[in-house]
Design an enzyme around this catalytic site. Structure first.
Site, mmCIF file in Angstrom:
data_model
loop_
_atom_site.group_PDB
_atom_site.id
_atom_site.type_symbol
_atom_site.label_atom_id
_atom_site.label_comp_id
_atom_site.label_asym_id
_atom_site.label_seq_id
_atom_site.Cartn_x
_atom_site.Cartn_y
_atom_site.Cartn_z
ATOM 1 N N ASP A 453 0.827 -1.200 0.000
ATOM 2 C CA ASP A 453 0.000 0.000 0.000
ATOM 3 C C ASP A 453 0.865 1.254 0.000
ATOM 4 O OD1 ASP A 453 -2.255 1.586 0.092
ATOM 5 O OD2 ASP A 453 -2.414 1.511 2.271
ATOM 6 N N CYS A 488 -8.305 -1.866 -5.049
ATOM 7 C CA CYS A 488 -7.270 -2.113 -4.046
ATOM 8 C C CYS A 488 -7.954 -1.924 -2.704
ATOM 9 C CB CYS A 488 -6.067 -1.203 -4.245
ATOM 10 S SG CYS A 488 -6.462 0.541 -4.502
ATOM 11 N N GLY A 491 -9.121 2.243 -3.747
ATOM 12 C CA GLY A 491 -9.564 2.255 -5.138
ATOM 13 C C GLY A 491 -9.042 3.420 -5.933
ATOM 14 N N ARG A 494 -3.085 2.003 -6.191
ATOM 15 C CA ARG A 494 -2.697 0.839 -6.977
ATOM 16 C C ARG A 494 -3.688 0.581 -8.109
ATOM 17 N NH1 ARG A 494 -1.740 -2.849 -1.652
ATOM 18 N NH2 ARG A 494 -3.328 -1.415 -0.854
#
Length: 557
Positions: A453, A488, A491, A494
């Site tokens: 993340d 992800c 959102g 990634r």
């Protein structure tokens, strides 16, 4: 605390005559009332006394603010220094944090911008050295309490620096308030020097995201400035990243509304018109130019949504992060028999694909326990053939609920059954069958777990392989299939990188050039914050550079 007064005030005037001479009526300082012989402490006139106290109180408050700001700036600078930044960038980020907190306390738009401040807080909350920031804030609060207590005590107890002028008739001498170690003019100069620290010019196109330094080339120095964004505290998590930016009664001025401000209009125009086409040679050079990429990233507006646009009771349970919300014009609306906003709401947006293809993708947050049913309703309603999941279920705290079954489960009348599970090196592939109302469909889920993340993968080739695998699966899907769902945790980060890479790989194959800036702008028009950090933006360039080299090598063979 230091005691401040002017170098020459109404309360510190000495007699012009020789002190050995007799003291005559009227020779004393203004405001002093001479008492009868033998009186030890004649009182100052009330108006003069209160003016003096007011002046001292104002000066004390100013000095308290200066000391607290200096302590916080120093602590924040140390925090970012420990986190691996160079001294200049550490000071720049420290000033951004100070600007952010002052904006919260005084309810004004931060100099660096609201959106960029919020994202600075996201990066801060993710660092392992977050305790340094907490300690700094604690020291600042302690200093504030101590200095305010000292000021109140001095005002109430009549400390020497507040004591009235006393005329002692018997000794024929005049006592005055003790002078400080420096004067008002010196303090004012010091304040001016503080205010001159790191001035940041503002432009109509001030970017709206993430943390970072004001990295400028000589040619771009007049057009760039960095504005932090976004705090993203997760709903339902016991790990709060930082402050709550949208609690009840919040009056944070986001600068949005029914009518766009000139700054917001300029941001929209930038996103509609931003473009920078790169040939293969330019792409390879650009990918290695970190300074130019940082400048381009920070100049590009993020287009986040004002949470006030979604002021519906109970909606907080449907958002994983309070400040990451779907842009209204492109949000996915769930079909529902109930005429209720909550039943039709999901934190997801349609995104355009290559060549402006409408609704090619759906970018959404990682489902929460409360939204698993809504997620499957969306999958069925939009006839989605593929799901790309780019997050672990937990990364320090929960990032996504496990919304699929081990075998079979039913959500919202949709039966979800796992058919096969295939484990590859960097991702796993699950094949589901969905059944609802007698209709049966096939669904593939690609779960990529090698992407941390707020950061980038350690290796680019596995991501390129996944992008190409998803493209092949999409081509093999039935003609009636709908968008590809990518998610992800929030959102945007990634998720934005994956979708942008998919679009740009196709552009590179079809046109021989790429326009990463234009693709980023288009994604952010549809969902704010896509490609969340500067590091991710640079990574997209590196991935495309690698892909172009692969294409060239294949063509040569």
């Amino acid at each position: 605390m230091p005691r401040l007064s002017t170098s020459l005030t109404e309360d510190s005037v000495f007699r012009p005559e020789d002190s050995s001479g007799p003291l005559r009526p009227g020779d004393g300082p203004p405001g002093v009332v001479e008492g009868p012989p033998g009186a030890r402490s004649p009182q100052r006139e009330p108006a003069k006394m209160w003016r003096h106290k007011l002046r001292v109180a104002v000066m004390g408050l100013h000095w308290t603010a200066v000391v607290c700001i200096l302590s916080q700036t120093t602590g924040f600078w140390a925090f970012f220094l420990v986190d691996g930044n160079d001294p200049f960038m550490s000071m720049y980020k420290a000033l951004q944090l100070i600007d952010f907190y002052l904006g919260l306390l005084l309810s004004f738009n931060p100099m660096f911008g609201v959106d960029q401040s919020m994202n600075l807080m996201v990066e801060v909350g993710k660092t392992k050295n977050y305790w340094v920031l907490q300690a700094t804030v604690g020291v600042g609060l302690a200093l504030f309490v101590f200095m305010m207590s000292s000021l109140v005590h001095s005002l109430c107890s009549g400390a020497p620096w507040l004591s009235p002028v006393v005329v002692d008739q018997g000794d024929r001498r005049q006592s005055v308030s003790r002078q400080p170690s420096f004067t008002l003019s010196e303090w004012t100069d010091a304040q001016d020097e503080l205010m001159d620290l790191e001035p940041v010019p503002q432009t109509p196109q001030t970017p709206v995201f993430e943390v970072g330094a004001d990295t400028r080339t000589d040619a771009e120095a007049a057009t760039l400035s960095v504005t932090p964004v976004g705090l993203q505290e997760r709903r339902g998590s016991n790990v709060s990243l930082t402050l709550d930016m949208c609690t009840l009664g919040c009056t944070e001025p986001y600068g949005y509304g029914a009518q766009l401000s000139p700054k917001d209009q300029s941001a929209k125009e930038y996103l509609r018109e931003g473009t920078h086409t790169l040939t293969p040679a330019q792409l390879h050079t650009r990918a290695m130019d970190d300074q130019s990429l940082q400048a381009e990233f920070y100049e590009t507006p993020m287009n986040f949504v004002d949470p006030k646009e979604y002021s519906y009771p109970g909606l907080v349970r449907k958002n994983r992060y309070k400040t990451i919300l779907p842009n209204t014009h492109s949000r996915v609306i769930l079909q529902s028999e109930e005429e209720d906003f909550l039943s039709s709401y999901i934190n997801a947006n349609y995104l355009k694909g290559y060549g402006g293809e409408e609704r090619a993708y759906i970018a959404t947050q990682g489902p929460t326990v409360n939204t698993v049913g809504d997620f499957w309703r969306m999958v069925w309603q939009e006839r989605c053939p593929l799901i790309v999941m780019i997050t672990n279920l937990e990364e320090k705290n929960e990032k996504c609920a496990e919304y699929w079954p081990e075998d079979t489960v039913t959500h919202e009348g949709i039966e979800i059954k796992v058919v096969t599970v295939t484990q590859e090196d960097d991702y796993s592939l699950r094949v589901f069958t969905l059944k609802c109302g007698g209709e049966v469909r096939c669904l593939h889920q690609y779960w990529y777990t090698s992407w941390p993340d707020q950061k980038t993968p350690d290796k680019a080739p596995p991501l390129l392989e996944l992008v190409q695998e998803v493209e092949r699966a999409r081509e093999d899907a039935p003609a009636t299939s709908g968008p590809v769902i990518v998610h992800c945790s929030a959102g945007i980060g990634r998720t934005g990188c994956f979708i942008a890479t998919s679009i740009l790989c196709r552009q590179l194959r079809c046109e021989g050039v790429v326009d990463i800036l234009k693709t980023t702008c288009q994604l952010r028009l549809d969902r704010g914050g896509m490609i969340q950090t500067c590091e991710q933006y640079q990574f997209v360039h590196h991935v495309l550079s690698l892909y172009e080299k692969q294409l060239s090598h294949t063509a040569e063979e």
